[in-house]
Every structure is written in C-alpha cells, then in structure tokens.
Design an enzyme around this catalytic site. Structure first.
Site, PDB file in Angstrom:
ATOM      1  CB  CYS A   2      -0.855   0.034   1.250  1.00 21.31           C
ATOM      2  SG  CYS A   2      -1.865  -1.421   1.481  1.00 21.31           S
ATOM      3  NE  ARG A  27       4.523   1.724  -1.139  1.00 25.33           N
ATOM      4  CZ  ARG A  27       5.286   1.918  -0.074  1.00 25.33           C
ATOM      5  NH1 ARG A  27       6.325   2.691  -0.144  1.00 25.33           N
ATOM      6  NH2 ARG A  27       4.994   1.358   1.090  1.00 25.33           N
ATOM      7  CD1 TRP A  74      -0.100  -5.724  -3.479  1.00 28.13           C
ATOM      8  CD2 TRP A  74       0.033  -6.444  -1.367  1.00 28.13           C
ATOM      9  NE1 TRP A  74       0.484  -6.962  -3.496  1.00 28.13           N
ATOM     10  CE2 TRP A  74       0.575  -7.432  -2.212  1.00 28.13           C
ATOM     11  CE3 TRP A  74       0.019  -6.689   0.010  1.00 28.13           C
ATOM     12  CZ2 TRP A  74       1.084  -8.637  -1.731  1.00 28.13           C
ATOM     13  CZ3 TRP A  74       0.522  -7.882   0.490  1.00 28.13           C
ATOM     14  CH2 TRP A  74       1.049  -8.837  -0.388  1.00 28.13           C
ATOM     15  CG  ASN A 100       0.523   2.197   3.706  1.00 30.23           C
ATOM     16  OD1 ASN A 100      -0.547   2.237   3.123  1.00 30.23           O
ATOM     17  ND2 ASN A 100       1.631   2.732   3.221  1.00 30.23           N
ATOM     18  N   GLY A 101      -0.179  -1.171   6.579  1.00 34.24           N
ATOM     19  CA  GLY A 101       0.182  -2.038   7.709  1.00 34.24           C
ATOM     20  C   GLY A 101      -0.974  -2.937   8.091  1.00 34.24           C
ATOM     21  CD  GLU A 472      17.876 -12.071  -7.715  1.00 33.85           C
ATOM     22  OE1 GLU A 472      17.389 -12.552  -6.696  1.00 33.85           O
ATOM     23  OE2 GLU A 472      17.399 -11.057  -8.265  1.00 33.85           O
ATOM     24  CE  LYS A 476      14.538 -10.640  -9.755  1.00 34.91           C
ATOM     25  NZ  LYS A 476      14.903  -9.770  -8.687  1.00 34.91           N
ATOM     26  CD  GLU A 479      10.673 -10.949  -8.600  1.00 31.07           C
ATOM     27  OE1 GLU A 479      11.890 -10.752  -8.600  1.00 31.07           O
ATOM     28  OE2 GLU A 479       9.920 -10.488  -7.729  1.00 31.07           O
ATOM     29  CG  HIS A 495      21.691 -35.223  -3.184  1.00 34.86           C
ATOM     30  ND1 HIS A 495      22.176 -36.443  -2.785  1.00 34.86           N
ATOM     31  CD2 HIS A 495      22.779 -34.468  -3.478  1.00 34.86           C
ATOM     32  CE1 HIS A 495      23.495 -36.433  -2.810  1.00 34.86           C
ATOM     33  NE2 HIS A 495      23.897 -35.240  -3.240  1.00 34.86           N
ATOM     34  CE  LYS A 594      11.746  -2.036  -5.839  1.00 34.90           C
ATOM     35  NZ  LYS A 594      12.569  -3.078  -6.482  1.00 34.90           N
TER      36      LYS A 594
HETATM   37  C1  F6R Z   1      12.544  -9.626  -5.842  1.00 29.11           C
HETATM   38  C2  F6R Z   1      12.381  -8.586  -4.848  1.00 29.11           C
HETATM   39  C3  F6R Z   1      12.076  -8.993  -3.448  1.00 29.11           C
HETATM   40  C4  F6R Z   1      12.874  -8.118  -2.472  1.00 29.11           C
HETATM   41  C5  F6R Z   1      12.472  -8.442  -1.021  1.00 29.11           C
HETATM   42  C6  F6R Z   1      13.319  -7.672  -0.029  1.00 29.11           C
HETATM   43  O1  F6R Z   1      12.826  -9.097  -7.095  1.00 29.11           O
HETATM   44  O2  F6R Z   1      12.480  -7.437  -5.134  1.00 29.11           O
HETATM   45  O3  F6R Z   1      12.338 -10.348  -3.247  1.00 29.11           O
HETATM   46  O4  F6R Z   1      14.222  -8.372  -2.671  1.00 29.11           O
HETATM   47  O5  F6R Z   1      11.129  -8.149  -0.835  1.00 29.11           O
HETATM   48  O6  F6R Z   1      13.190  -6.289  -0.231  1.00 29.11           O
HETATM   49  P1  F6R Z   1      14.245  -5.271   0.381  1.00 29.11           P
HETATM   50  O7  F6R Z   1      15.544  -5.526  -0.277  1.00 29.11           O
HETATM   51  O8  F6R Z   1      13.677  -3.926   0.085  1.00 29.11           O
HETATM   52  O9  F6R Z   1      14.318  -5.564   1.846  1.00 29.11           O
END
Ligand code: F6R
Length: 599
Positions: A2, A27, A74, A100-101, A472, A476, A479, A495, A594
């Site tokens: 949010c 976000r 959100w 938010n929260g 990673e 990527k 997601e 395994h 985000k």
């Molecule tokens: C993936 C992504 C998330 C963030 C995670 C931590 O592309 O962006 O997995 O890495 O939510 O976010 P931060 O780094 O802001 O603590």
C-alpha cells in the site's frame, strides 16, 4: 504494498494527490482512492488501476478542498473491491482515513464498535479507525483528541493519515510502517515513500515510530506519544523526477537493468580508489566476531553471497531469512554484527530481525539503498549502495550494487587480516561497469528467451558464489513470468530435483573459470543434458561446457568474486524477455509489491 499520500495544498489538491498516487503505483496495488476535505469529506475510490480512479474523479463535480489524502491498496484483509479500497470513513463521513500495515486487534475493536451501533462497509482492518474517531467525535472530542484516542487503541503496525470535515489539517501517525513529510514552498505533504514526493519537493522529514504529524497551511508539527513537540532535521532527497521516469525504455525493469553500469560506478565512487573500501565503524573492528546477514528475497541472495565470501576469509558469517530469524534468532553475542541487507530499508521482516538483534545487544549495520529509511535510521551504522530509485518490483540494479558492496566488505576484511590482493580486485572492479555494458550490448538473451518461452519449467544451477545467482535467476524468472522456476546448488540436483528434469525444462548453468568446482558443475550439466533437458550455459568461454550446451550466453572474463554479477545480468535479461514473450505485466507482477511492509 500500500502507498499513502496526503497534503495541504491551497491550489491543486486533486492533481497533487493523483500525481503522488501515480508515483506510488510501482509498489503494487489493486485499488486506489482519494478523500478531499472542506466543509464535508468527499471520497472517491475504485478497484483496479489508477486510470479507473481518474475516470471516476472526472465525473465528480467540484471535488476540491485544502486538505486531502490518497491511497493505493494492496489487499491484506478483504479482496480487491471498491468497498475495501481506501479511504474509509465513519458512519456519517466526518473523517476519512488511509492506512498501511496491519491492525492486529481490529476484530475485537470492530465487534465492540458494532455493539455500539456502528455499521461497517468493508472487510478491512482499517475501517475500525474512522469509526473509533467518529465515536470520539460524538463524545465531544476535538478532531486531534479523537485521532490520538483512536491511534492509542491500535495494536500492530500502521502508517495512518486522516482528514476531517471543516478542519484544514492532515493528521498522520506512524508505528512500524514508513511515513515521511515533504516540505514544499506552498504545500506540505505526507507520504509512505519519498518517491511520491520527488516532483514536489526535495526537502523531507522522516517520522519515527510513536510520532504524530499535523499538517496545516502554517506548515507542520510533529509530536511524540506524550504530546511533546519534536524538532526534527529536514534532509534533502538526492533523487529527482527524471530518475523515477521510464525514459526511452518500455519497462522500468529494462531501464534499471541498463542502469547497472552507472549504478555500480556510483556505488564504487570514493570507495574503490583507496585501500579503505568501506567506512562503517562497526565493520572496522579489529576483532570481528560472528556476522549474521538478515534479508528477504533478492536481498537474501545477496546476503548468501556476502556470507560465503566472508567465510572464505575465515570470518564466521551466515545468511538468514529475516522472517525466520526474527521469530527464533540463533545465539547472539555482544560481539555479533547483524547486517540487514535491504534495498528499501523498510521490509518488515528484515526490520524485525534487526530489532531482535538489537534487543540482544548485537551491533547492527544496514546495507540499503534508501537514505533515511527505517533500517538506515535504526541501525548502529549504515552503508548506502547508491543505486538510485528502483521502481520495478523485480530488483535488478540494486542486487548488483549489493554484491559489489559485499565484495568490498569482504575484501576489506581480508586486507585487514593480510590475505588478498587489493590491486587485482580493484582493477577488476574498475572494469566491471564496462563489462556489464558489453553484456548488455552483445547478449543473445532475447532469441534464447523466444526459443524457450513455452517450457514447462526453468531450473538454474550453480556452485559456490554462483549458487546465490542460481537462486536469484530463478526468483526473477518466476516473479515476472509466473512460470515455475527453481534454483539449486548444482551438487544437490541428483539428491531429488533431477526427478523434475525433462526435455521441456531448460537448465541454466553458470560455468565460469576452469577450476575443479566448475568441472563438477559441468558434470551436473551433462547429467541433465543426458536426460534431454536443454542446457543454457552462461560462460566466460574458458570452460568446455559450450561443447555440449544447447545455447551459450557469454560474459567477459573477470575476477572470480565479480563473475556472479555478470552472469546475473544475462539471467535478468532472460527473465525479462521471457516475460515479454508471455505478455506478462513486467513492472508490476501479479500479487507482488515492491516494499513488503507487513510480516
Ligand atoms: C525480488 C524482490 C524482493 C525483495 C524483497 C526484499 O525481485 O524485489 O524479493 O528483494 O522483498 O526487499 P528489500 O531488499 O527492500 O528488503
């Protein structure tokens, strides 16, 4: 997650709120709304994209006022819908609230309010707040007192903003969820995120937990929970409106992938030219104790890489998922250094892990991108990765900068203990930006993505420093393509995961250099190839993998510690182009946000 924007603005309240909301879109959200107050409070809100809200507002006659709030939601409590969208009001629409929260005790508050005759229109936890305020107003309280009384009853995490009928003030409160004030020439703002303010002002004041803010036409006032006025320093935001614009690229993600050379130059500025790479006091201790990295998602993969580098240098370092660490931390001594790796500096799980460490007297260090973020302010020390704003939900350039920063930290440790050759690493670091540019200019990720876009799953394997990059690469891919993708330590395949490998599951292998470790990875690649899986090798051309790989994606030769950064650029591009072929929403993937400010 949010987003909140609120402002006092004599001239342009609705355009200001909408512009703030558009900056918060990145976000992740599923509905949006605004409330404007003058002699009454008017709320317009809508499920869906911001343009749906804009259309609705266009059909609203004379929507104007001096104070206003806006929100991108959100969903947490209740599905996305017009009713559940914020702002929420009390029974007679005297007050509107955005939040938010998560309000953990909302159920008992709601039951109590219902027994007093309050009728609720949404399934949200938030709606209890305007109803409590309404109840207090009925009892004769002033708007400020009613706001204080309501906030005092809440348990959980919140950033709240409210406007009242006939009262030219925006009120805000913060507990565990970010809020920042923006100080403009003719207007004052409150927002959950400085990105919402960059085209309005560069002067901000960060609120702390337990604080209340009151915005009026005379400026702003911040008080603590004991109603004592706080004098807080204004800081200047260095990000500008251009940095948060998409520019010539189709997506922010592609823009940010292409910004990596510049982001790394900025990360290294003044750091790679001297023997003293980093200046965090907590890290320069002669007797470095155990180091715990705490992080989530992409940042956790960076943490795995950092911990491995440090262990290679004899430092007892471990990476932990912040959400697990916070609830049951491992033994922590006062010599333990806990490093929160967090792009946003606002991730609730990472903050909780850092706070758990702080309670046990550990030293804490934030490795973050956002100046003045909660992690930056709460930790004993902070190192900024200086990537500039990252708008796409999928983290790209910030991961590269995190790895560079962790390389510097680890290398400084080895220099202090007399191991390591700074010159080789320094010259490799100085070449890195140019090498990333070379990958961007020559990559064959686009045709590779086209060829493999209809696969039934994607696997990524790597060993040692390449293992976090395998994780990673898979994160990527999953997601932004919504396809099944997993990363494995190459040695683990046989395994269990090998059972998943078929002719329709390409396996991405990072095979760099030609040492014994790489030979083992190549053997693992042969095992999947023998079972019919297409092998996509990311290689610097020094290995034999290209002899049997179905596709090779080349990266330039570099220092062993930096190779994962180059490999990752290829993985970012593969994910990006695959998502494009599949027609996915790249910058705002479904269900994701985000900055994850709830636990
Ligand atoms: C993936 C992504 C998330 C963030 C995670 C931590 O592309 O962006 O997995 O890495 O939510 O976010 P931060 O780094 O802001 O603590």
């Amino acid at each position: 997650m949010c987003g909140i924007i609120g402002c006092i603005d004599r001239d342009d309240i609705v355009p200001t709120l909408l512009s703030g909301l558009s900056k918060l879109e990145y976000r992740g959200y599923d509905s949006a709304g605004i409330a404007v107050a003058n002699s009454g409070v008017r709320v317009v809100k809508r499920e869906g994209e911001l343009n749906e809200l804009v259309q609705r507002i266009e059909s609203e006659p004379e929507l104007d006022g001096i104070s206003g709030i806006g929100h991108t939601r959100w969903s947490t409590h209740g599905r996305p819908s017009d009713e559940n969208a914020h702002p929420h009001t009390d029974c007679s629409s005297r007050v509107a609230v955005v939040h938010n929260g998560i309000i953990e005790n909302y159920q008992s508050l709601r039951t109590e309010l219902q027994s007093l005759g309050h009728e609720f229109e949404s399934d949200t936890d938030t709606e209890v707040v305007p109803h409590i305020i309404g109840h207090e107003l009925d009892a004769g309280s002033s708007p400020r007192t009613a706001f204080y009384e309501a906030v005092e009853k809440l348990e959980g995490s919140y950033a709240i903003a409210a406007v009242f009928e006939g009262h030219d003030e925006v009120m805000a409160a913060r507990q565990g969820s970010s809020l920042v004030l923006g100080v403009g020439d003719d207007a004052t703002y409150v927002a959950s995120d400085i990105t919402a303010l960059v085209d309005r002002t560069d002067s901000v004041v960060h609120m702390d937990d337990g604080e209340f803010a009151f915005l009026s036409t005379d400026g702003h006032e911040i008080v603590d929970e004991n109603d004592e006025r706080q004098s807080k320093t204004q800081t200047t935001i260095e990000w500008d409106a251009e940095a948060v614009a998409k520019g010539e690229h189709d997506h922010y993600m592609l823009k940010e992938i292409h910004e990596q050379p510049a982001a790394l130059r900025e990360c290294l500025r003044d750091r790679s030219t001297t023997g003293q790479f980093v200046t965090a006091d907590v890290f320069n201790d002669d007797h470095l104790g155990p180091i715990h990295f705490v992080a989530c998602g992409t940042s956790y993969h960076a943490a795995l890489y950092g911990a491995r580098l440090l262990r290679e240098r004899g430092v007892p370092a471990q990476a932990f998922l912040a959400s697990e660490y916070a609830t049951a931390p491992p033994p922590i001594r006062d010599s333990t250094l806990v490093v929160g790796v967090t792009q946003s500096g606002e991730t609730a799980d990472t903050l909780a892990a850092l706070r758990a460490a702080d309670e046990r007297d550990a030293q804490t260090l934030a490795l973050t991108n956002v100046v003045g973020s909660t992690a930056a302010r709460e930790c004993d020390d902070v190192l900024y990765i200086r990537s500039g704003p990252e708008i796409s939900v999928a983290a790209t350039k910030t991961f590269a900068s995190q790895l560079v920063m962790l390389t510097l930290l680890a290398h400084q440790t080895s220099l202090e203990s007399g191991i390591g050759n700074a010159d080789r690493l320094l010259s490799a670091l100085n070449e890195l930006s140019g090498q990333i540019q070379q990958v961007l200019d020559t990559t064959n990720a686009m045709p590779t993505a086209r060829r493999l876009a209809n696969s039934s799953g994607y696997f990524f394997i790597g060993r040692g420093l390449q293992y976090p990059v395998a994780l990673e690469g898979a994160l990527k891919m999953k997601e932004i393509t919504y396809e099944h993708a997993e990363g494995f330590a190459a040695g683990e395949l046989k395994h269990g995961p090998l059972a998943l490998v078929t002719e329709e599951t390409p396996v991405f292998v990072s095979a760099i250099g030609d040492d014994e470790t790489v030979q083992k990875t190549i053997s693992n690649a042969k095992e999947v190839s023998a079972r019919g899986a297409p092998v996509v090798a990311v290689t610097d051309g020094t290995t034999s993998i290209e002899r049997f790989a179905d596709v090779a994606l080349r990266v330039p030769e570099t220092h062993r510690m930096l190779a994962p950064i180059l490999v990752n650029v290829q993985y970012q591009l593969l994910a990006y182009y695959t998502a494009r072929y599949l027609g996915r929403s790249i910058d705002k993937p479904r269900n994701l946000a985000k900055s994850v400010t709830v636990k």
